[in-house]
Write an enzyme that holds these catalytic residues in place. Sequence first.
Site, PDB file in Angstrom:
ATOM      1  N   ASP A  57      65.478  32.295  51.259  1.00  0.00           N
ATOM      2  CA  ASP A  57      66.351  33.454  51.084  1.00  0.00           C
ATOM      3  C   ASP A  57      65.679  34.743  51.556  1.00  0.00           C
ATOM      4  O   ASP A  57      66.329  35.634  52.110  1.00  0.00           O
ATOM      5  CB  ASP A  57      66.743  33.599  49.613  1.00  0.00           C
ATOM      6  CG  ASP A  57      67.661  32.473  49.150  1.00  0.00           C
ATOM      7  OD1 ASP A  57      68.159  31.726  50.015  1.00  0.00           O
ATOM      8  OD2 ASP A  57      67.876  32.354  47.929  1.00  0.00           O
ATOM      9  N   ALA A  58      64.378  34.835  51.324  1.00  0.00           N
ATOM     10  CA  ALA A  58      63.666  36.068  51.690  1.00  0.00           C
ATOM     11  C   ALA A  58      63.725  36.316  53.196  1.00  0.00           C
ATOM     12  O   ALA A  58      63.846  37.461  53.643  1.00  0.00           O
ATOM     13  CB  ALA A  58      62.217  35.993  51.227  1.00  0.00           C
TER      14      ALA A  58
ATOM     15  N   ASP B 290      67.188  37.549  54.057  1.00  0.00           N
ATOM     16  CA  ASP B 290      67.326  38.941  53.647  1.00  0.00           C
ATOM     17  C   ASP B 290      66.591  39.876  54.607  1.00  0.00           C
ATOM     18  O   ASP B 290      67.074  40.975  54.908  1.00  0.00           O
ATOM     19  CB  ASP B 290      66.773  39.125  52.231  1.00  0.00           C
ATOM     20  CG  ASP B 290      67.603  38.387  51.186  1.00  0.00           C
ATOM     21  OD1 ASP B 290      68.762  38.039  51.490  1.00  0.00           O
ATOM     22  OD2 ASP B 290      67.079  38.145  50.083  1.00  0.00           O
TER      23      ASP B 290
ATOM     24  N   LYS C 247      93.239  16.264  46.807  1.00  0.00           N
ATOM     25  CA  LYS C 247      94.176  17.384  46.654  1.00  0.00           C
ATOM     26  C   LYS C 247      93.492  18.425  45.765  1.00  0.00           C
ATOM     27  O   LYS C 247      93.397  18.256  44.563  1.00  0.00           O
ATOM     28  CB  LYS C 247      95.488  16.925  46.022  1.00  0.00           C
ATOM     29  CG  LYS C 247      96.526  18.032  45.900  1.00  0.00           C
ATOM     30  CD  LYS C 247      97.810  17.515  45.279  1.00  0.00           C
ATOM     31  CE  LYS C 247      98.855  18.615  45.219  1.00  0.00           C
ATOM     32  NZ  LYS C 247      98.457  19.748  44.368  1.00  0.00           N
TER      33      LYS C 247
END
Length: 697
Positions: free
Chosen positions: A47-48, A51, A135
């Site tokens: 994630d870093a 970012d 569905k």
Amino acid sequence: MTDSADLFSAVTHASPAQDAIKIKALRAQLHRWAHEYYVKDAPSVPDAEYDRVFRELQALEAAHPDLITSDSPTQRVLGAVMQGLAPVRHAVPMLSIHTETDTEATGAQAFDARVRRELGLGESDPPVEYVAEPKFDGLAMSLRYENGRLVQAATRGDGEVGEDVTHNIRTIRQIPLSLPEGVPPLLEVRGEVYMRRADFDALNERQRERGDKTFVNPRNAAAGAVRQLDSGIAAQRPLSFFAYGLGAITPAAEGGPDFRTHYELLQQIKSWGFPVAAHVHIALGATELVAYHQQVGASRDALPYDIDGVVYKVNRLDLQRDLGFKTREPRWAVAHKYPAQEMATRVEGIDVQVGRTGKLTPVARLAPVFVGGVTVTNATLHNLFEIRKKGVRVGDTVIVRRAGDVIPEVVGVMPGHRSGYVKNFRMPSQCPVCGSAVVREKGEANHRCTGGLYCAAQRKEAILHFAARRAMDIEGLGDKLVDQLVDASVIRTLPDLYRMGLTSLIALERMADKSAQNVLAALEKSKQTTLPRFLFGLGIRHVGEATAKDLARHFGTLDAIMDAGVEQLLAVNDVGPVVAQAIHRFFEQPHNREVVEQLRACGVTWPEGAPAAKAPQVLAGKTVVLTGTLPTLSRDAARDLLEAAGAKVAGSVSKKTSYVVAGADAGSKLARAEELGVPVLDEAGMLALLGAPGACA
């Protein structure tokens, strides 16, 4: 790490042309990473790193606002508040699908029979090929792309006209803002916006922490988020998306794709970057449709999202065209429902049930309703705090949920259905089963009955705990035998264990003469016990083995413990206010004292005396592991000696182990101790360490 200001300073030294190339490359990188994370569920960077690159793009766009485009990853959440949702007329109507409410196999069989009849197929013709898919229980959505960019998102509405919710749909990370090269100039992708169960639970937990109203179910939460006027609010609700079809598209004659089957169409949608359900399956004829319906139904509760059925579609698109439409529904598709998991009904009353451990659970008595495949007349309300939080009162119309084998529960109240004032429900002050006092300890949500030894609702649990190996150690008295003894009313209270005879036992199912005699022998043997074992066996709340030993050492006799006040109990090692109150409350109940006296009268006995002088804490702070068979001491006796000296007796060897006491046939624990260099003692060495009588000089 570089912040936005540093990046802005750095990028302004490059030429506008170079920055434009850089912006395009960063957007492509971020789009690729987002697709891996949100669609493939297989992120390739932490994630870093995402970012960091995101902030770099923000800085470049801040330096060149003229280069910002609507499909940039930085433009997903604009935070604009709309004045209202504008109407959108669908270029291709978003038609509904006929629903087959027969929840058994005949629903699939009836659909296949209709298709074959409409196509003029006979018994000798091959089976029809279908695409079967879940569905989803969400909100139907149409995404319009022009020249590869998302320009509009609209709800189904009435099928002809929906609502423009583009500002909110842009916040859903699974939906691409731009598409790869080669897509048709005009493309409408149809699918379902939904909320995963884990995300829904997390959202409701946040709502509760803030004191806000919780949502009834994932579908309502998703639909409410999509129709928010403020996209900032929608962005805070974790929405997901599955694609399942197409609307308007550039025709093949003008360079658009020419699909032969619906399955091929789905694979193409997936290649364009849209998430498609993993459970899509090709089925031949009714038999395979039935098998699919049953297979998905069996795994329904394990899915990470809610479904309310499956959808069958004729796979070949030319056959779909031949079959055409009936009124507003295609003849080539059907939705085959499962039993509803949520239904509305009326609360006729609120009763209280007492569980095996004494927990009191309020239960809504309902007007009968068919939900989750069964007729439900009762649903749990969990505890008083849940009732208050949900605002449930007698007479309310509520939503009841049942998923699989889960106990039905009331998930919320339908507003506007209460006819007048109804007083709040209150928990009883006395147990509805035995009349004992009901208490709720500080910091706990649940109310409990204090009549553990006396309460019929707790009878089986109390007996099993009393007979456990670490308590009275009554061999052969397990779950099945206790069930039979209680159900046949042979045992009503603990003293009845010592009153029953051979005749009572032999009369039970699968109980032979020898087995009955073994049980009676084990009961007779258990009469000679210790005060800590007896205390632990009584099942006093919060009193485990260690606390029972501390109580016995401190007071010396059972009578002293039973007569002790809270202040006296607090003087015992490791006994705090909650434990002291629980012990005092237990012996305050006359029927608990009566059970203790009857057990004594039945011959249950143990050594008693004056409070024991506290043994020297020579092993305070030390961890000791016992392994193998000691020559004269049982494992329990050795444990008692070690704990009396302040040691913690652990079950496994680690670097933090102070000593290992090994007897005959010591196995892997001894080997582990030698490997780690932990000191190993025999029984004599342990006694010498303790300074106990009998130690070798």
